[in-house]
Design a protein around this motif. Structure first.
Motif, mmCIF file in Angstrom:
data_model
loop_
_atom_site.group_PDB
_atom_site.id
_atom_site.type_symbol
_atom_site.label_atom_id
_atom_site.label_comp_id
_atom_site.label_asym_id
_atom_site.label_seq_id
_atom_site.Cartn_x
_atom_site.Cartn_y
_atom_site.Cartn_z
ATOM 1 N N THR A 94 0.822 -1.184 -0.040
ATOM 2 C CA THR A 94 0.062 0.012 -0.017
ATOM 3 C C THR A 94 0.747 1.210 0.060
ATOM 4 O OG1 THR A 94 -0.162 0.053 2.378
ATOM 5 C CG2 THR A 94 -1.718 -1.260 1.395
ATOM 6 N N ASP A 95 2.107 1.101 -0.158
ATOM 7 C CA ASP A 95 3.110 2.317 -0.064
ATOM 8 C C ASP A 95 3.431 2.582 -1.469
ATOM 9 O OD1 ASP A 95 4.999 0.557 -0.653
ATOM 10 O OD2 ASP A 95 5.994 0.567 1.110
ATOM 11 N N GLU A 96 4.570 3.624 -1.731
ATOM 12 C CA GLU A 96 4.799 4.046 -2.877
ATOM 13 C C GLU A 96 5.921 3.375 -3.289
ATOM 14 O OE1 GLU A 96 4.760 7.593 -0.883
ATOM 15 O OE2 GLU A 96 3.905 8.603 -2.586
ATOM 16 N N PHE A 97 6.688 2.468 -2.660
ATOM 17 C CA PHE A 97 7.747 1.851 -2.773
ATOM 18 C C PHE A 97 7.804 0.376 -3.404
ATOM 19 C CE2 PHE A 97 8.584 5.061 0.254
ATOM 20 C CZ PHE A 97 9.755 5.570 0.286
ATOM 21 N N TRP A 98 8.392 0.137 -4.629
ATOM 22 C CA TRP A 98 8.245 -1.132 -5.313
ATOM 23 C C TRP A 98 9.680 -1.784 -5.428
ATOM 24 C CZ3 TRP A 98 3.429 -3.209 -5.599
ATOM 25 C CH2 TRP A 98 2.442 -2.259 -5.425
ATOM 26 N N ILE A 99 9.611 -2.944 -5.199
ATOM 27 C CA ILE A 99 11.014 -3.672 -5.567
ATOM 28 C C ILE A 99 10.895 -4.232 -6.880
ATOM 29 C CG2 ILE A 99 12.489 -5.842 -5.064
ATOM 30 C CD1 ILE A 99 10.695 -5.896 -2.124
ATOM 31 N N ASN A 100 9.799 -4.740 -7.392
ATOM 32 C CA ASN A 100 9.652 -5.137 -8.876
ATOM 33 C C ASN A 100 9.019 -4.279 -9.647
ATOM 34 O OD1 ASN A 100 11.006 -8.060 -8.181
ATOM 35 N ND2 ASN A 100 9.586 -7.598 -6.674
ATOM 36 N N GLY A 101 8.788 -3.337 -9.223
ATOM 37 C CA GLY A 101 8.032 -2.417 -10.142
ATOM 38 C C GLY A 101 6.332 -2.139 -9.740
ATOM 39 N N GLY A 102 5.937 -0.770 -9.738
ATOM 40 C CA GLY A 102 4.712 -0.897 -9.269
ATOM 41 C C GLY A 102 3.792 -0.496 -10.485
ATOM 42 N N LYS A 103 4.215 -0.755 -11.729
ATOM 43 C CA LYS A 103 3.438 -0.167 -12.954
ATOM 44 C C LYS A 103 2.275 -1.401 -13.051
ATOM 45 C CE LYS A 103 6.295 2.665 -15.669
ATOM 46 N NZ LYS A 103 7.945 2.224 -15.443
ATOM 47 N N PRO A 104 1.099 -1.177 -13.630
ATOM 48 C CA PRO A 104 0.186 -2.334 -13.843
ATOM 49 C C PRO A 104 0.669 -3.527 -14.211
ATOM 50 C CG PRO A 104 -0.848 -0.170 -14.557
ATOM 51 C CD PRO A 104 0.657 0.116 -14.277
ATOM 52 N N GLU A 105 1.439 -3.446 -15.303
ATOM 53 C CA GLU A 105 1.678 -4.583 -16.058
ATOM 54 C C GLU A 105 2.844 -5.397 -15.288
ATOM 55 O OE1 GLU A 105 2.272 -1.765 -17.078
ATOM 56 O OE2 GLU A 105 4.153 -1.182 -18.014
ATOM 57 N N PRO A 124 9.253 0.700 4.301
ATOM 58 C CA PRO A 124 9.285 0.584 2.673
ATOM 59 C C PRO A 124 10.388 -0.346 2.120
ATOM 60 C CG PRO A 124 9.211 3.040 3.564
ATOM 61 C CD PRO A 124 9.110 2.037 4.639
ATOM 62 N N GLN A 125 10.449 -0.728 1.112
ATOM 63 C CA GLN A 125 11.262 -1.755 0.490
ATOM 64 C C GLN A 125 11.400 -1.551 -0.993
ATOM 65 O OE1 GLN A 125 9.201 -5.264 2.466
ATOM 66 N NE2 GLN A 125 11.243 -6.070 2.356
ATOM 67 N N GLY A 126 12.436 -1.329 -1.623
ATOM 68 C CA GLY A 126 12.513 -0.894 -3.017
ATOM 69 C C GLY A 126 12.653 0.365 -3.142
ATOM 70 N N THR A 127 12.229 1.046 -4.497
ATOM 71 C CA THR A 127 12.332 2.276 -4.812
ATOM 72 C C THR A 127 11.110 3.082 -4.866
ATOM 73 O OG1 THR A 127 12.514 1.603 -7.031
ATOM 74 C CG2 THR A 127 14.692 2.323 -6.141
ATOM 75 N N LYS A 128 10.998 4.441 -4.799
ATOM 76 C CA LYS A 128 9.908 5.335 -4.643
ATOM 77 C C LYS A 128 9.477 5.271 -6.076
ATOM 78 C CE LYS A 128 8.000 9.337 -2.854
ATOM 79 N NZ LYS A 128 7.858 10.236 -1.478
ATOM 80 N N GLU A 129 8.107 5.151 -6.517
ATOM 81 C CA GLU A 129 7.563 5.408 -7.685
ATOM 82 C C GLU A 129 6.394 6.698 -7.824
ATOM 83 O OE1 GLU A 129 6.755 2.135 -10.059
ATOM 84 O OE2 GLU A 129 8.589 0.912 -9.447
#
Ligand code: HEC
Length: 193
Positions: free
Chosen positions: A129-140, A188-193
């Motif tokens: 539910t945060d803005e950080f994604w390890i594998n990418g937060g785009k729909p695809e 948070p884990q990963g990078t902010k998107e």
């Protein structure tokens, strides 16, 4: 038993036929077989004949393993037909569709909650539910992570077990959670998107 094999036993039980091969004082009654038994017996023989000719001689029915494979293929074909093609636009549209979200949430609660928490705030798996994604937060990207998993990091591939339809529904549900920042979420884990 033919009649000359039997005799009338007169001591104690008049009129009861016994078979004439008493041994150690043990005597057999000569009773007719009960009808329910005969029906079962001849029924089993008939069934065996139908089964053998149906499955093995004329092969007019599939044996269970072949029938299973055929049914699974029919199911896959049916799901492929009903599933929306996986494009980012279709996923975003699904993430605003009430029915798809309800279906996705149901899958999430039963399948994903053990690792991501019921409200997706993160547990063994990251906070969704945060803005950080390890594998990418785009729909695809989210759909790909859920469908194919991240084997080395302990995220299972759900595509094969959930099927195309439910994988898309749960992806749409995860999309709808992005940046909702539920309280008390995992760091948070990963990078902010
Ligand atoms: C056995 C535990 C487990 C289960 C069950 C599980 N996950 Fe995961 N999930 C993980 C782990 C661990 C990661 C982190 C993977 C990584 O580090 O790349 C993850 C990552 C993710 C990510 C990517 C997060 C990011 O930051 O890139 C998404 C999206 C996701 N899971 C969704 C789901 C969904 C939807 C389900 C249910 C269908 C599910 N997960 C079930 C353990 C699990």
């Amino acid at each position: 038993m033919s009649t000359h094999d039997t005799e009338h036993k007169h001591d104690g039980q008049p009129g009861v036929d016994v078979v004439l091969h008493a041994y150690d004082d043990i005597q057999e009654y000569d009773n007719a077989l009960p009808n329910w038994w005969l029906v079962t017996f001849y029924g089993a023989i008939l069934f065996a004949a139908f089964y053998w000719f149906g499955y093995h001689v004329f092969k007019s029915m599939d044996l269970p393993p072949a029938a299973f494979v055929r049914e699974m293929e029919e199911l896959k074909a049916k799901e492929a037909k009903t599933a929306v093609p996986v494009t980012p636009e279709a996923l975003v549209a699904l993430s605003k569709d009430k029915a798809a979200l309800a279906k996705g949430q149901e899958v999430f609660t039963t399948t994903c909650a053990p690792c991501h928490n019921a409200n997706a705030s993160g547990n063994i798996g990251p906070n969704l539910t945060d803005e950080f994604w390890i594998n990418g937060g785009k729909p695809e990207q989210i759909h790909k992570t859920i469908s194919e998993g991240v084997g080395a990091k302990g995220m299972p591939a759900w595509g094969p077990s959930l099927g195309a339809d439910r994988t898309q529904a749960v992806s749409a549900f995860v999309l709808s959670l992005r940046n909702t920042n539920v309280a008390g979420g995992k760091a948070p884990q990963g990078t902010k998107e």
